[in-house]
Design a protein around this motif. Structure first.
Motif, PDB file in Angstrom:
ATOM      1  N   HIS A 295       0.915  -1.280  -0.054  1.00 29.16           N
ATOM      2  CA  HIS A 295      -0.005   0.004   0.197  1.00 29.16           C
ATOM      3  C   HIS A 295       1.054   1.446   0.054  1.00 29.16           C
ATOM      4  CE1 HIS A 295      -3.266  -2.807   1.023  1.00 29.16           C
ATOM      5  NE2 HIS A 295      -2.225  -3.102   2.364  1.00 29.16           N
ATOM      6  N   GLY A 296       2.182   1.117   0.008  1.00 25.95           N
ATOM      7  CA  GLY A 296       2.955   2.464   0.349  1.00 25.95           C
ATOM      8  C   GLY A 296       2.951   3.294  -0.944  1.00 25.95           C
ATOM      9  N   ASP A 297       2.691   3.065  -2.173  1.00 24.37           N
ATOM     10  CA  ASP A 297       2.371   3.766  -3.337  1.00 24.37           C
ATOM     11  C   ASP A 297       1.337   4.778  -3.272  1.00 24.37           C
ATOM     12  OD1 ASP A 297       4.712   3.056  -4.686  1.00 24.37           O
ATOM     13  OD2 ASP A 297       3.428   1.493  -5.791  1.00 24.37           O
ATOM     14  N   ALA A 298       0.263   4.239  -2.545  1.00 28.54           N
ATOM     15  CA  ALA A 298      -0.932   5.042  -2.358  1.00 28.54           C
ATOM     16  C   ALA A 298      -0.680   6.215  -1.312  1.00 28.54           C
ATOM     17  CB  ALA A 298      -2.046   4.185  -1.852  1.00 28.54           C
ATOM     18  N   LEU A 299       0.148   5.647  -0.287  1.00 25.88           N
ATOM     19  CA  LEU A 299       0.327   6.799   0.894  1.00 25.88           C
ATOM     20  C   LEU A 299       1.348   7.750   0.386  1.00 25.88           C
ATOM     21  CD1 LEU A 299       0.658   7.463   3.927  1.00 25.88           C
ATOM     22  CD2 LEU A 299       2.444   5.913   4.054  1.00 25.88           C
ATOM     23  N   ILE A 300       2.417   7.317  -0.547  1.00 25.20           N
ATOM     24  CA  ILE A 300       3.347   8.189  -1.018  1.00 25.20           C
ATOM     25  C   ILE A 300       2.640   9.236  -1.969  1.00 25.20           C
ATOM     26  CG2 ILE A 300       5.116   8.645  -2.680  1.00 25.20           C
ATOM     27  CD1 ILE A 300       5.822   7.086   0.060  1.00 25.20           C
ATOM     28  N   THR A 301       1.513   8.717  -2.854  1.00 25.07           N
ATOM     29  CA  THR A 301       0.800   9.591  -3.525  1.00 25.07           C
ATOM     30  C   THR A 301      -0.157  10.701  -2.973  1.00 25.07           C
ATOM     31  OG1 THR A 301       0.594   7.976  -5.581  1.00 25.07           O
ATOM     32  CG2 THR A 301      -0.942   9.612  -5.466  1.00 25.07           C
ATOM     33  N   ALA A 302      -0.565  10.029  -1.749  1.00 26.19           N
ATOM     34  CA  ALA A 302      -1.491  10.908  -1.057  1.00 26.19           C
ATOM     35  C   ALA A 302      -0.839  12.243  -0.497  1.00 26.19           C
ATOM     36  CB  ALA A 302      -2.313  10.207   0.007  1.00 26.19           C
ATOM     37  N   LEU A 303       0.478  11.795  -0.026  1.00 23.32           N
ATOM     38  CA  LEU A 303       0.994  12.990   0.710  1.00 23.32           C
ATOM     39  C   LEU A 303       1.667  13.940  -0.395  1.00 23.32           C
ATOM     40  CD1 LEU A 303       2.891  10.570   3.270  1.00 23.32           C
ATOM     41  CD2 LEU A 303       1.510  12.619   3.812  1.00 23.32           C
ATOM     42  N   GLN A 304       2.190  13.508  -1.468  1.00 20.62           N
ATOM     43  CA  GLN A 304       2.842  14.225  -2.311  1.00 20.62           C
ATOM     44  C   GLN A 304       1.709  15.050  -2.934  1.00 20.62           C
ATOM     45  OE1 GLN A 304       4.980  11.563  -5.049  1.00 20.62           O
ATOM     46  NE2 GLN A 304       6.731  11.755  -3.814  1.00 20.62           N
ATOM     47  N   ASP A 305       0.513  14.512  -3.043  1.00 20.62           N
ATOM     48  CA  ASP A 305      -0.657  15.308  -3.607  1.00 20.62           C
ATOM     49  C   ASP A 305      -0.862  16.486  -2.682  1.00 20.62           C
ATOM     50  OD1 ASP A 305      -0.849  13.868  -5.841  1.00 20.62           O
ATOM     51  OD2 ASP A 305      -2.637  12.656  -5.081  1.00 20.62           O
ATOM     52  N   LYS A 306      -0.580  16.389  -1.462  1.00 19.97           N
ATOM     53  CA  LYS A 306      -0.795  17.421  -0.452  1.00 19.97           C
ATOM     54  C   LYS A 306       0.344  18.442  -0.596  1.00 19.97           C
ATOM     55  CE  LYS A 306      -4.900  16.405   1.546  1.00 19.97           C
ATOM     56  NZ  LYS A 306      -5.918  17.422   1.834  1.00 19.97           N
TER      57      LYS A 306
END
Length: 420
Positions: free
Chosen positions: A277-288
């Motif tokens: 699930h790491g890619d989804a976490l990274i994307t969510a943070l980078q989107d912020k």
């Protein structure tokens, strides 16, 4: 008396607060609550003027290239002023701890002993660019019968002067001494050092700000210090954490307000969870807009993030930056937190009870969480109305410091002629 009696502004105001504290300690709960309600109303009535005065500080801060996190802490708007007023109203609605009997017992010789909660006396607060502290500290001190000496930073001087002016008017309206709330306008280094040594008038000194301010107060003050701590907070995502919950809580802990001490600065992720699930976490943070710095294993899993240095694990960013650490067990996560953490707030996101219990019982911090954001380490969120700070020490208070932290005890002994 020390050489400080040459009557600097700091000494004069501390002396006035000391004199006013005697009257405050005798106030009934109803009188204090009336004052708190009046102060809340006055803040709301003067919102436009307070914002105008605050704007002077914000503009000056921009010219001095203050960081975005400091500017965020400095800025007042209608919502923030209303929140400060609401905090005062909540304090007014809380139980008055002063005068309550904590314990009572009788001795074989007939003596009756009571342990009673009483005010500290005069509380000194040294803080940085946070005008809300001016209101929170005043409200909590008034409720507990303490006078307060406030020493904010030069970056918030216009804001603090305006706020204290409004609070003074409200105190006068209800017949309480405005001298009980003092703002030291001398923001020089010497002014701070004067305050550090005012044992004649201050009963306790509380620093609120960055690591350098807190360290200086702790090292130099002769007044007893209630130490508030730097918030190098961690969120650990265990291998059984629910993806949606873990991502939501982690993003909130980092991005809801990055400039505050209970924001997450390091995310620790179990390797198995990161693979799935790491890619989804990274994307969510980078989107912020969060910049991510990871260890070697994190970089190998997520090539889009930059490398972390040893300094990153120690850093309270107070900004849109976060460090990412990959671990292979809950114990490894705990060891990282114990080495780099500041004993502020730490969270585990997990569905494995054994790991949760291990984490909550082992991590040495003022506040530990299971499946919740570190952003809740706050007096308002804990139901205290406001807070005087987050204590990371173990004496005399720990965690969000509300009313009880601003009191001490004395023993009242009643007899009938007993002699030893």
């Amino acid at each position: 008396m020390s050489d400080l009696t040459k009557q600097s502004e700091t000494v004069e105001k501390a002396k006035s607060a000391y004199q006013a504290s005697r009257a405050l300690s005798q106030l009934e709960a109803e009188q204090k609550n009336k004052a708190l309600t009046a102060m809340a109303a006055a803040l709301r009535e003067n919102t436009d003027w307070l914002i105008d005065e605050n704007r002077k500080d914000v503009q000056s801060g921009k010219q001095k290239d203050l960081s975005s996190s400091l500017l965020d802490r400095l800025t007042l708007n209608q919502n923030r002023i209303d929140d400060m007023a609401t905090g005062l109203e909540q304090i007014a609605g809380l139980r008055n701890p002063i005068g309550e009997t904590l314990e009572q017992w009788s001795r074989p010789n007939g003596l009756n002993i009571e342990k009673v909660r009483v005010p500290l006396g005069v509380v000194g607060i040294i803080y940085e660019a946070r005008p809300n502290v001016t209101v929170d500290a005043t409200g909590l001190c008034l409720k507990t019968g303490n006078a307060v000496v406030l020493r904010g930073s030069s970056s918030a001087l216009h804001s603090n002067k305006a706020i204290v002016s409004v609070l003074h008017e409200a105190l006068e309206q209800v017949g309480l001494p405005p001298q009980a709330v003092q703002l030291v306008e001398d923001t020089t280094r010497q002014g701070a050092q004067d305050m550090f040594r005012l044992k004649e008038y201050l009963d306790v000194l509380i620093p609120r700000g960055g690591a350098s301010l807190i360290e200086r107060v702790v090292q130099e003050a002769t007044v007893p210090v209630l130490e508030t701590g730097v918030g190098n907070c961690h969120v650990y995502i265990d291998e059984t954490a629910k993806p949606e919950l873990a991502i939501g809580v982690t993003v909130n802990a980092k991005t809801q307000r990055p400039s505050v001490c209970n924001a997450a600065e390091t995310i620790i992720v179990h390797h198995s969870w990161a693979q799935k699930h790491g890619d989804a976490l990274i994307t969510a943070l980078q989107d912020k807009g969060v910049e991510m710095r990871g260890d070697n294993e994190a970089q190998s899993l997520f090539p889009s993030i930059s490398g972390a240095t040893e300094e990153d694990w120690h850093t309270e960013y107070l900004d849109d930056i976060v460090a990412l650490k990959i671990v292979h067990s809950t114990q490894e996560a705990i060891e990282h937190i114990q080495y780099y953490g500041t004993k502020h707030s730490e969270a585990i996101l997990s569905e494995t009870e054994d790991n949760v219990c291990l984490f909550l019982n082992s991590v040495d911090a003022s506040t530990v969480y299971h499946n919740a954001s570190t952003r809740f380490t706050d007096g308002f969120e804990f139901g205290f109305g406001a807070e005087i700070g987050i204590s990371t020490q173990k004496l005399h208070a720990r965690g969000p410091m509300g009313l009880e932290a601003l009191s001490t005890t004395k023993y009242v002994v009643r007899g009938s002629g007993q002699m030893k």
